[in-house]
Design a protein around this motif. Structure first.
Motif, PDB file in Angstrom:
ATOM      1  N   ASP A  92       0.846  -1.196   0.000  1.00 30.94           N
ATOM      2  CA  ASP A  92       0.000   0.000   0.000  1.00 30.94           C
ATOM      3  C   ASP A  92       0.883   1.250   0.000  1.00 30.94           C
ATOM      4  N   PRO A  93       0.724   2.179  -0.950  1.00 36.40           N
ATOM      5  CA  PRO A  93       1.564   3.390  -0.950  1.00 36.40           C
ATOM      6  C   PRO A  93       0.977   4.536  -0.123  1.00 36.40           C
ATOM      7  N   TRP A  94       1.827   5.161   0.682  1.00 33.43           N
ATOM      8  CA  TRP A  94       1.504   6.423   1.356  1.00 33.43           C
ATOM      9  C   TRP A  94       2.394   7.494   0.760  1.00 33.43           C
ATOM     10  N   VAL A  95       1.849   8.697   0.588  1.00 33.76           N
ATOM     11  CA  VAL A  95       2.623   9.814   0.030  1.00 33.76           C
ATOM     12  C   VAL A  95       2.667  10.962   1.032  1.00 33.76           C
ATOM     13  N   TYR A  96       3.852  11.477   1.256  1.00 34.20           N
ATOM     14  CA  TYR A  96       4.036  12.655   2.119  1.00 34.20           C
ATOM     15  C   TYR A  96       4.399  13.822   1.211  1.00 34.20           C
ATOM     16  N   ASN A  97       3.420  14.719   0.995  1.00 35.97           N
ATOM     17  CA  ASN A  97       3.584  15.858   0.111  1.00 35.97           C
ATOM     18  C   ASN A  97       3.660  17.105   0.987  1.00 35.97           C
ATOM     19  N   ASP A 147       1.603  17.238   4.324  1.00 35.65           N
ATOM     20  CA  ASP A 147       0.426  16.379   4.214  1.00 35.65           C
ATOM     21  C   ASP A 147       0.815  14.914   4.080  1.00 35.65           C
ATOM     22  N   TRP A 148       0.163  14.060   4.861  1.00 39.25           N
ATOM     23  CA  TRP A 148       0.318  12.614   4.765  1.00 39.25           C
ATOM     24  C   TRP A 148      -0.932  12.089   4.063  1.00 39.25           C
ATOM     25  N   ILE A 149      -0.767  11.520   2.862  1.00 31.25           N
ATOM     26  CA  ILE A 149      -1.902  11.131   2.027  1.00 31.25           C
ATOM     27  C   ILE A 149      -1.975   9.607   1.917  1.00 31.25           C
ATOM     28  N   VAL A 150      -3.159   9.057   2.218  1.00 35.47           N
ATOM     29  CA  VAL A 150      -3.393   7.610   2.112  1.00 35.47           C
ATOM     30  C   VAL A 150      -4.627   7.356   1.253  1.00 35.47           C
ATOM     31  N   SER A 151      -4.712   6.151   0.679  1.00 32.57           N
ATOM     32  CA  SER A 151      -5.874   5.802  -0.153  1.00 32.57           C
ATOM     33  C   SER A 151      -7.099   5.464   0.689  1.00 32.57           C
ATOM     34  N   LYS A 152      -6.843   4.753   1.815  1.00 30.70           N
ATOM     35  CA  LYS A 152      -7.952   4.304   2.665  1.00 30.70           C
ATOM     36  C   LYS A 152      -7.579   4.471   4.131  1.00 30.70           C
ATOM     37  N   LEU A 153      -8.528   4.947   4.915  1.00 28.10           N
ATOM     38  CA  LEU A 153      -8.292   5.165   6.341  1.00 28.10           C
ATOM     39  C   LEU A 153      -8.113   3.850   7.098  1.00 28.10           C
ATOM     40  N   ASP A 154      -8.763   2.770   6.587  1.00 30.50           N
ATOM     41  CA  ASP A 154      -8.696   1.490   7.288  1.00 30.50           C
ATOM     42  C   ASP A 154      -7.600   0.572   6.728  1.00 30.50           C
ATOM     43  N   ALA A 155      -6.682   1.110   5.934  1.00 32.05           N
ATOM     44  CA  ALA A 155      -5.574   0.311   5.392  1.00 32.05           C
ATOM     45  C   ALA A 155      -4.602  -0.070   6.517  1.00 32.05           C
ATOM     46  N   PRO A 156      -3.815  -1.133   6.332  1.00 35.20           N
ATOM     47  CA  PRO A 156      -2.890  -1.579   7.378  1.00 35.20           C
ATOM     48  C   PRO A 156      -1.965  -0.462   7.871  1.00 35.20           C
ATOM     49  N   HIS A 157      -1.847  -0.380   9.182  1.00 34.33           N
ATOM     50  CA  HIS A 157      -0.915   0.508   9.889  1.00 34.33           C
ATOM     51  C   HIS A 157      -1.291   1.998   9.882  1.00 34.33           C
ATOM     52  N   VAL A 214      -3.477   9.195  -4.011  1.00 39.86           N
ATOM     53  CA  VAL A 214      -2.072   9.442  -3.660  1.00 39.86           C
ATOM     54  C   VAL A 214      -1.260   9.987  -4.834  1.00 39.86           C
ATOM     55  N   GLU A 215      -1.784   9.826  -6.058  1.00 36.18           N
ATOM     56  CA  GLU A 215      -1.052  10.311  -7.245  1.00 36.18           C
ATOM     57  C   GLU A 215      -1.502  11.692  -7.713  1.00 36.18           C
ATOM     58  N   GLU A 216      -2.424  12.295  -6.966  1.00 30.87           N
ATOM     59  CA  GLU A 216      -2.991  13.569  -7.424  1.00 30.87           C
ATOM     60  C   GLU A 216      -2.002  14.732  -7.311  1.00 30.87           C
ATOM     61  N   LYS A 217      -1.283  14.797  -6.173  1.00 26.34           N
ATOM     62  CA  LYS A 217      -0.337  15.901  -5.953  1.00 26.34           C
ATOM     63  C   LYS A 217       1.049  15.319  -5.734  1.00 26.34           C
ATOM     64  N   LEU A 218       1.907  15.460  -6.734  1.00 24.94           N
ATOM     65  CA  LEU A 218       3.248  14.890  -6.629  1.00 24.94           C
ATOM     66  C   LEU A 218       4.329  15.966  -6.836  1.00 24.94           C
ATOM     67  N   ASP A 219       3.966  17.226  -6.557  1.00 28.54           N
ATOM     68  CA  ASP A 219       4.905  18.328  -6.827  1.00 28.54           C
ATOM     69  C   ASP A 219       5.881  18.593  -5.677  1.00 28.54           C
ATOM     70  N   GLN A 220       5.519  18.193  -4.446  1.00 31.02           N
ATOM     71  CA  GLN A 220       6.391  18.459  -3.292  1.00 31.02           C
ATOM     72  C   GLN A 220       6.563  17.201  -2.448  1.00 31.02           C
ATOM     73  N   VAL A 221       6.746  16.051  -3.104  1.00 23.72           N
ATOM     74  CA  VAL A 221       6.833  14.783  -2.383  1.00 23.72           C
ATOM     75  C   VAL A 221       8.203  14.639  -1.720  1.00 23.72           C
ATOM     76  N   VAL A 222       8.191  14.509  -0.384  1.00 26.20           N
ATOM     77  CA  VAL A 222       9.441  14.303   0.340  1.00 26.20           C
ATOM     78  C   VAL A 222       9.657  12.840   0.701  1.00 26.20           C
ATOM     79  N   LYS A 223       8.565  12.045   0.766  1.00 26.11           N
ATOM     80  CA  LYS A 223       8.717  10.622   1.072  1.00 26.11           C
ATOM     81  C   LYS A 223       7.514   9.844   0.564  1.00 26.11           C
ATOM     82  N   ILE A 224       7.787   8.633   0.077  1.00 24.68           N
ATOM     83  CA  ILE A 224       6.737   7.664  -0.238  1.00 24.68           C
ATOM     84  C   ILE A 224       7.044   6.418   0.569  1.00 24.68           C
TER      85      ILE A 224
END
Length: 269
Positions: free
Chosen positions: A105-110, A113-123, A140-150
Motif C-alpha cells: 500500500d503506498p503512502w505519500v508525504y507531500n 500532508d500525509w496522504i493515504v488511499s484508505k483510512l482502514d488500510a494496514p498501519h 495518492v497520485e494527485e499531488k506529486l509536486d512536493q513529495v518528500v517521502k513515499i
C-alpha cells in the motif's frame, strides 16, 4: 569522563529513543540532560514527518536542527523549514507503481500532508497514533509536486524485503529506498537518507562527522553509522545492523538509548 572529541549525538526515534509503545522514558530524558551538562549537543532523525516528532522534541528541549523524513526535510524545533529534498514527480509516480505491483500500500508525504488511499488500510491507525495527526484520504497520485517521502506498507516481511531490493534496483542512484520498519519501505530523494543527515548537520553546525555519535536500530540507520565517528546499535537490531555499529547496547525495551549514552558516550560503568 566523556570523550572530549564527542560534540553531537544524533538518535533515531522509533525503536531507539522511544520504546515499542512510543514511550520516552524518564531515564532517556535524563541521559539527554546529562549530555548537555557535558556540553554535548543532541538532536534526532526519523522517517516521521517533522511535526510527528513533537512528542519527543518538547520534553527533550531540542534546540538543534531536526531531520524528518529520514533527512528529506531539515527543520528547526518550531518546524520552520531549513531545507527540503523532494522526489521528482515522474520518479514518485514510478515508485507508487512498483509498490502497487508488489501488492503493498503506498503512502505519500507531500510537504506536511500525509496522504493515504484508505483510512482502514494496514498501519494507518497505528501511524496516526504515533505521529499524533491524521492523514488526508484521497488519490495518492494527485499531488506529486512536493513529495518528500513515499512509504510502501505491508505486513508480509518477505514481500517487504523484495520490495526494498526491487526499488533499489529500479531507482539506482536516482533515489534512496530502505526499510525503516519491517513493514515500511521508505523512498526519498537520493540525498535524503540518514547518512545525508550527518553531512547536513556537519554543514549546518560546523561539527565534523568524526565528532558525532549516532544511535539506531534499522537498516536505514546504517548509513549514518558509516558517516559518524561512533555508532551504537540497539540490542533488538538485526545481526547485520549490529555488525555495522561501533557498539551494541540493550534493546529499546531495556533502556537501550540511555544505556548506550551512559556507557559509551558518558563513559560510565
Amino acid at each position: 569522563m566523556s570523550d572530549p572529541e564527542i560534540r553531537l549525538v544524533l538518535a533515531d526515534v522509533d525503536g531507539t529513543l522511544v520504546t515499542k509503545d512510543k514511550i520516552l522514558t524518564p531515564r532517556a530524558i535524563r541521559a539527554v540532560e546529562r549530555l548537555r551538562e557535558r556540553g554535548i549537543l543532541f538532536t534526532i532523525t526519523s522517517g516521521r514527518p517533522p511535526k510527528g516528532m513533537k512528542m519527543v522534541i518538547d520534553p527533550l528541549k531540542i534546540s538543534e536542527p531536526i531531520a524528518g523524513f529520514n533527512g528529506g526535510m531539515m527543520v528547526r524545533p518550531d518546524f520552520t523549514v531549513i531545507e527540503a529534498r523532494t522526489l521528482p514527480a515522474d520518479t514518485a509516480r514510478r515508485v507508487i507503481g512498483i509498490i502497487r505491483d508488489h501488492g503493498a500500500d503506498p503512502w505519500v508525504y507531500n510537504g506536511n500532508d500525509w496522504i493515504v488511499s484508505k483510512l482502514d488500510a494496514p498501519h494507518v491507525a497505528r501511524e496516526q497514533w504515533t505521529v499524533r495527526f491524521p492523514p488526508v484520504v484521497g488519490n495518492v497520485e494527485e499531488k506529486l509536486d512536493q513529495v518528500v517521502k513515499i512509504t510502501g506498507v505491508s505486513d508480509d516481511l518477505a514481500l517487504m524485503k523484495r520490495l526494498e531490493h526491487d526499488l533499489q534496483q529500479a531507482l539506482g542512484d536516482t533515489a534512496s529506498a530502505a526499510l525503516s520498519q519491517p513493514y515500511y519501505v521508505d523512498v526519498t530523494n537520493r540525498d535524503a537518507n540518514k547518512g545525508g543527515v550527518v553531512m547536513a548537520l556537519e554543514r549546518l553546525l560546523g561539527i565534523p562527522a568524526s565528532q558525532m555519535v549516532t544511535l539506531g536500530d534499522q537498516p536505514n540507520d546504517v548509513l549514518m553509522f558509516r558517516k559518524s565517528g561512533m555508532s551504537i546499535a540497539m540490542g533488538q537490531a538485526s545481526p547485520e545492523v549490529q555488525k555495522q555499529a561501533t557498539h551494541v547496547s540493550t534493546s529499546c525495551e531495556e533502556e537501550g538509548f540511555a544505556n548506550g549514552i551512559e556507557k559509551f558516550v558518558l563513559g560510565e560503568a
